[in-house]
Design a protein around this motif. Structure first.
Motif, short mmCIF file in Angstrom:
data_model
loop_
_atom_site.label_atom_id
_atom_site.label_comp_id
_atom_site.label_asym_id
_atom_site.label_seq_id
_atom_site.Cartn_x
_atom_site.Cartn_y
_atom_site.Cartn_z
N ALA A 262 0.84 -1.20 0.00
CA ALA A 262 0.00 0.00 0.00
C ALA A 262 0.87 1.26 0.00
O ALA A 262 0.55 2.25 -0.68
CB ALA A 262 -0.92 -0.01 1.21
N TYR A 263 1.98 1.22 0.75
CA TYR A 263 2.89 2.36 0.81
C TYR A 263 3.52 2.64 -0.56
O TYR A 263 3.61 3.79 -0.99
CB TYR A 263 3.97 2.07 1.85
CG TYR A 263 5.07 3.11 1.91
CD1 TYR A 263 4.88 4.33 2.55
CD2 TYR A 263 6.32 2.87 1.31
CE1 TYR A 263 5.88 5.28 2.60
CE2 TYR A 263 7.32 3.81 1.36
CZ TYR A 263 7.11 5.01 2.00
OH TYR A 263 8.10 5.96 2.03
N GLU A 264 3.93 1.57 -1.23
CA GLU A 264 4.53 1.72 -2.57
C GLU A 264 3.51 2.29 -3.55
O GLU A 264 3.84 3.16 -4.38
CB GLU A 264 5.06 0.38 -3.08
CG GLU A 264 6.24 -0.18 -2.29
CD GLU A 264 7.47 0.71 -2.37
OE1 GLU A 264 7.61 1.45 -3.36
OE2 GLU A 264 8.30 0.66 -1.44
N GLU A 269 1.37 7.05 -6.45
CA GLU A 269 0.26 7.98 -6.68
C GLU A 269 0.69 9.41 -6.41
O GLU A 269 0.39 10.33 -7.18
CB GLU A 269 -0.91 7.60 -5.76
CG GLU A 269 -2.13 8.48 -5.94
CD GLU A 269 -3.21 8.21 -4.90
OE1 GLU A 269 -4.24 8.92 -4.92
OE2 GLU A 269 -3.02 7.32 -4.05
N ILE A 270 1.43 9.62 -5.31
CA ILE A 270 1.91 10.97 -4.96
C ILE A 270 2.87 11.49 -6.02
O ILE A 270 2.81 12.66 -6.43
CB ILE A 270 2.58 10.95 -3.57
CG1 ILE A 270 1.54 10.71 -2.48
CG2 ILE A 270 3.33 12.26 -3.30
CD1 ILE A 270 2.12 10.43 -1.10
N ALA A 271 3.77 10.59 -6.50
CA ALA A 271 4.73 10.99 -7.54
C ALA A 271 4.00 11.39 -8.82
O ALA A 271 4.37 12.38 -9.48
CB ALA A 271 5.69 9.84 -7.80
N ASP A 272 2.95 10.64 -9.17
CA ASP A 272 2.18 10.95 -10.39
C ASP A 272 1.48 12.30 -10.26
O ASP A 272 1.46 13.11 -11.22
CB ASP A 272 1.13 9.86 -10.65
CG ASP A 272 1.77 8.55 -11.09
OD1 ASP A 272 2.95 8.57 -11.48
OD2 ASP A 272 1.09 7.50 -11.02
N ILE A 300 -4.27 13.29 1.21
CA ILE A 300 -3.66 11.96 1.35
C ILE A 300 -3.04 11.81 2.74
O ILE A 300 -2.23 12.63 3.17
CB ILE A 300 -2.58 11.72 0.26
CG1 ILE A 300 -3.24 11.58 -1.11
CG2 ILE A 300 -1.76 10.45 0.57
CD1 ILE A 300 -2.27 11.45 -2.27
N VAL A 301 -3.45 10.77 3.44
CA VAL A 301 -2.87 10.45 4.76
C VAL A 301 -1.73 9.45 4.54
O VAL A 301 -1.96 8.35 4.02
CB VAL A 301 -3.93 9.82 5.69
CG1 VAL A 301 -3.30 9.45 7.03
CG2 VAL A 301 -5.11 10.76 5.87
N PRO A 302 -0.50 9.83 4.91
CA PRO A 302 0.64 8.92 4.67
C PRO A 302 0.44 7.57 5.36
O PRO A 302 0.03 7.51 6.52
CB PRO A 302 1.83 9.67 5.28
CG PRO A 302 1.39 11.09 5.37
CD PRO A 302 -0.08 11.07 5.57
N ILE A 303 0.73 6.51 4.64
CA ILE A 303 0.64 5.15 5.20
C ILE A 303 1.90 4.87 5.99
O ILE A 303 3.02 5.06 5.50
CB ILE A 303 0.45 4.10 4.08
CG1 ILE A 303 -0.93 4.28 3.44
CG2 ILE A 303 0.62 2.69 4.62
CD1 ILE A 303 -1.14 3.43 2.20
#
Length: 648
Positions: A262-264, A269-272, A300-303
């Motif tokens: 999920a983190y990856e 998603e954040i990079a995109d 977005i809540v960081p995992i």
């Protein structure tokens, strides 16, 4: 029993944990786990009311009693062991005095027909029945049974507590808590001061007689044998796994894999999103979409990924000279302290490459023989250290020998050689000195932290004979795994004094048992030794600890003469019949215990209502059922032991 809602605890900027919600139910056996500093001991203090949370509610019913055993206690030294343990029955003693006073009043009065006399009779009857319900008649027997289970001999009970070490006095405190029979037991490292026999007794007690238990322990075998639920403090949250520890480890590994995936995905998603924003930031036609992406990014809540488990770290002792074939030879070694003989006629030979365990009750001479081997104390007899033997010694006071002016990192950097220097931070992390902790000065470290640091130093020194005295006392489970793996792959010889069965399992191939002034050799691992003791039975074991053996021979109990004839069909059939009979007795006893537990709970609820508080029929039934329940538990213990004996 205890309900926790939205609990939050913080000491600094970042909370230890927040949003914690769980319930401790009757018959729950909960292991509280997490890395050192996660807040396990703090949570226990909050549950028993010694500490207040930053936010949230801990709801405990008024009639629920809690027993709490901390790691460190203020101990008193003004009574005997028996009198100190009797303090657990203070409420019974007070009630007994009231009953005696009422009885005296009844004997002195002669107005038998008056309402006051009738009221006094009713009050006496009610209080007397309460006294019986509390098991007053069995208090002394329970006290002796509990103290014996925790390692005290009968003659110890009349000795002043001031004659005992801190570890033994902690056992008295544990006995007092168990004797009070609270609804919830909160135990913080209860096995720290116990030997193997006492740990096994405590396991059985908690499994069969305790109501609800929440414990912190680094003894994996202990929590596996006792618990049925695991609460993990990780990443500032409390996660509830309704399984015992070993199953929790598997589920946690699966959970961490899911977190990593999920983190990856989130990172991609954040990079995109950032890439889209950078490409179209200055295009007016894309302004609305850019703003939408920026808002999406904010939401977005960081995992978070659970703390990395460093148990996979592999350490190997640096190469050292090959020692002689027999690093340690004892011949008729004896040690006396004044008129007290710790042990005598000790004759043993430890071969190169062997890994052996010294086990036995505290005070039977394990550490004393180690000190004789190290030539730290005088003794009589012949004790030889072999050719080219270089000893690495970890004593329980080893931490006091560290240079206090150095930092944690410098202490290890000074002894590390070669490629291992590139991995110092990984090694420190595996032993709970990660991050800023590596820069701490030795002088500010606690006793436990100093012991861990001394252990790391030892792991990096070139030795061919390791002598470790209680090496796991201040280590968490991942650290113990690292140490165990390092010793297992160690080419030299190892002598390990330890009560940690899980640590010794698969590590040692020979066990030396200390007891009754003798040292006896058992061939095989720690569980082979424990099975030998179980087969011999508790009474036989006690006799073996007390008797005087032939001084010319070291008894080898681990070696058994193989039978030349295979077990016949008739013998196998007869043995199976015995097993079936024993299993049936255990199941029948368990069924009765379950029924009586259920009925006692029902009667307890009935008696809690004011209109039933003095109902003699219900009180009498409760008393007789409770007595029958206690007797059935004893029968179950005997039947279980008999079944184990027949199977082996």
């Amino acid at each position: 029993m205890i309900s926790v809602e939205q609990l939050k605890v913080e000491f600094g900027v970042k909370p230890l944990f927040s949003g914690a919600c769980f319930v401790v139910n009757d018959r729950d056996r909960i292991a509280l786990v997490g890395k050192n500093g996660a807040g396990k001991s703090t949570l226990l203090k909050i549950l028993c009311g010694l500490q207040k949370p930053t936010e949230g509610v801990v709801a405990v019913p008024n009639d629920t009693t809690i027993g709490y055993l901390p790691q460190v206690m203020n101990l008193q030294d003004d009574t005997t062991v028996r009198d100190e343990a009797r303090k657990a029955f203070d409420n019974v003693t007070e009630l007994s005095k009231r009953v005696d006073e009422l009885n005296q009043q009844l004997a002195e009065r002669t107005d038998y027909e008056s309402e006051e006399y009738a009221a006094l009779v009713e009050k006496f009857t009610t209080e007397h029945e309460r006294l019986l319900m509390m098991g007053a008649e069995n208090c002394e027997a329970e006290l002796e049974r509990t103290l014996a289970g925790l390692g005290f001999r009968r003659e110890d009970l009349e000795r002043p507590t001031s004659e005992f070490s801190g570890g033994w006095r902690m056992r008295i405190e544990l006995a007092k808590i168990l004797l009070k029979k609270p609804d919830v037991l909160l135990l913080d490292e209860p096995t720290n001061h116990l030997d193997i026999e006492s740990i096994q007794w405590l396991e059985q007690f908690l499994s069969t007689q305790a109501k609800a238990v929440v414990m912190v322990s680094h003894d994996r075998a202990f929590i596996n044998n006792v618990t049925n639920r695991t609460l993990e403090i990780s990443c500032g949250k409390i996660i509830d796994y309704r399984v015992k520890y070993d199953e929790y480890v598997k589920l946690r590994a699966e959970r961490r894999e899911q977190q990593i995936r999920a983190y990856e995905n989130q990172k991609k998603e954040i990079a995109d999103i950032k890439d889209f924003v950078e490409r179209f930031r200055y295009k007016p036609t894309k302004a609305v979409q850019v703003q939408s992406r920026l808002k999406q990014l904010e939401k977005i809540v960081p995992i978070e990924i659970d703390e990395v488990d460093n148990s996979a770290l592999h350490l190997k002792f640096p190469p050292c000279l090959r020692s002689g074939d027999f690093p340690v030879i004892c011949d008729d070694v004896r040690k006396d302290y004044g008129n007290h003989t710790v042990f005598d006629h000790v004759s043993l030979t430890i071969k190169r490459g062997e890994k052996v365990a010294f086990v036995g009750r505290n005070g039977e001479g394990k550490s004393t023989l180690v000190k004789c081997i190290m030539n730290e104390i005088p003794f009589t007899g012949d004790l030889k250290i072999g050719h080219n033997v270089q000893i690495g010694y970890f004593a329980q006071n080893q931490a006091q020998l560290l240079d206090e002016s150095l930092s944690v990192f410098e202490t290890i950097d000074n002894v590390a050689r070669g490629e291992i220097r590139l991995r110092i931070n990984d090694i420190l992390g595996a032993f709970m000195f990660g991050g800023e902790a590596s820069e701490k000065k030795v002088k500010v470290l606690s006793g436990g932290e100093r012991s861990r640091l001394a252990m790391i130093r030892l792991l990096l020194e070139p030795v061919n004979l390791l002598i470790l005295d209680e090496p796991t006392n201040h280590l968490d489970m991942p650290s113990k795994d690292v140490l165990k793996e390092a010793i297992r792959s160690f080419d030299g010889t190892a002598i390990i004094v330890s009560h940690d069965r899980e640590f010794l399992d698969g590590l040692v191939t020979k066990v030396y048992e200390f007891g009754g002034g003798k040292v006896r050799e058992h061939i095989g691992g720690i569980y082979d030794y424990l099975r030998t003791c179980a087969n011999a039975g508790v009474e036989a074991f006690s006799v073996r600890s007390e008797r005087k053996d032939n001084p010319d021979n070291l008894e080898v109990l681990g070696k058994t003469k193989e039978s030349s004839n295979k077990e016949s069909y008739a013998e196998r059939k007869e043995r199976q019949k015995l097993i079936n009979k024993a299993e049936k007795a255990v199941k029948e006893s368990e069924r009765k215990i379950e029924q009586m537990e259920k009925r006692l709970k029902e009667l307890d609820e009935i008696l809690c209502k004011p209109e039933n508080a003095s109902d003699m029929t219900i009180i009498t039934e409760y008393t007789s059922t409770k007595r029958a329940f206690d007797e059935e538990v004893e029968r179950w213990e005997e039947a279980s032991m008999e079944l184990e004996e027949v199977k082996n």
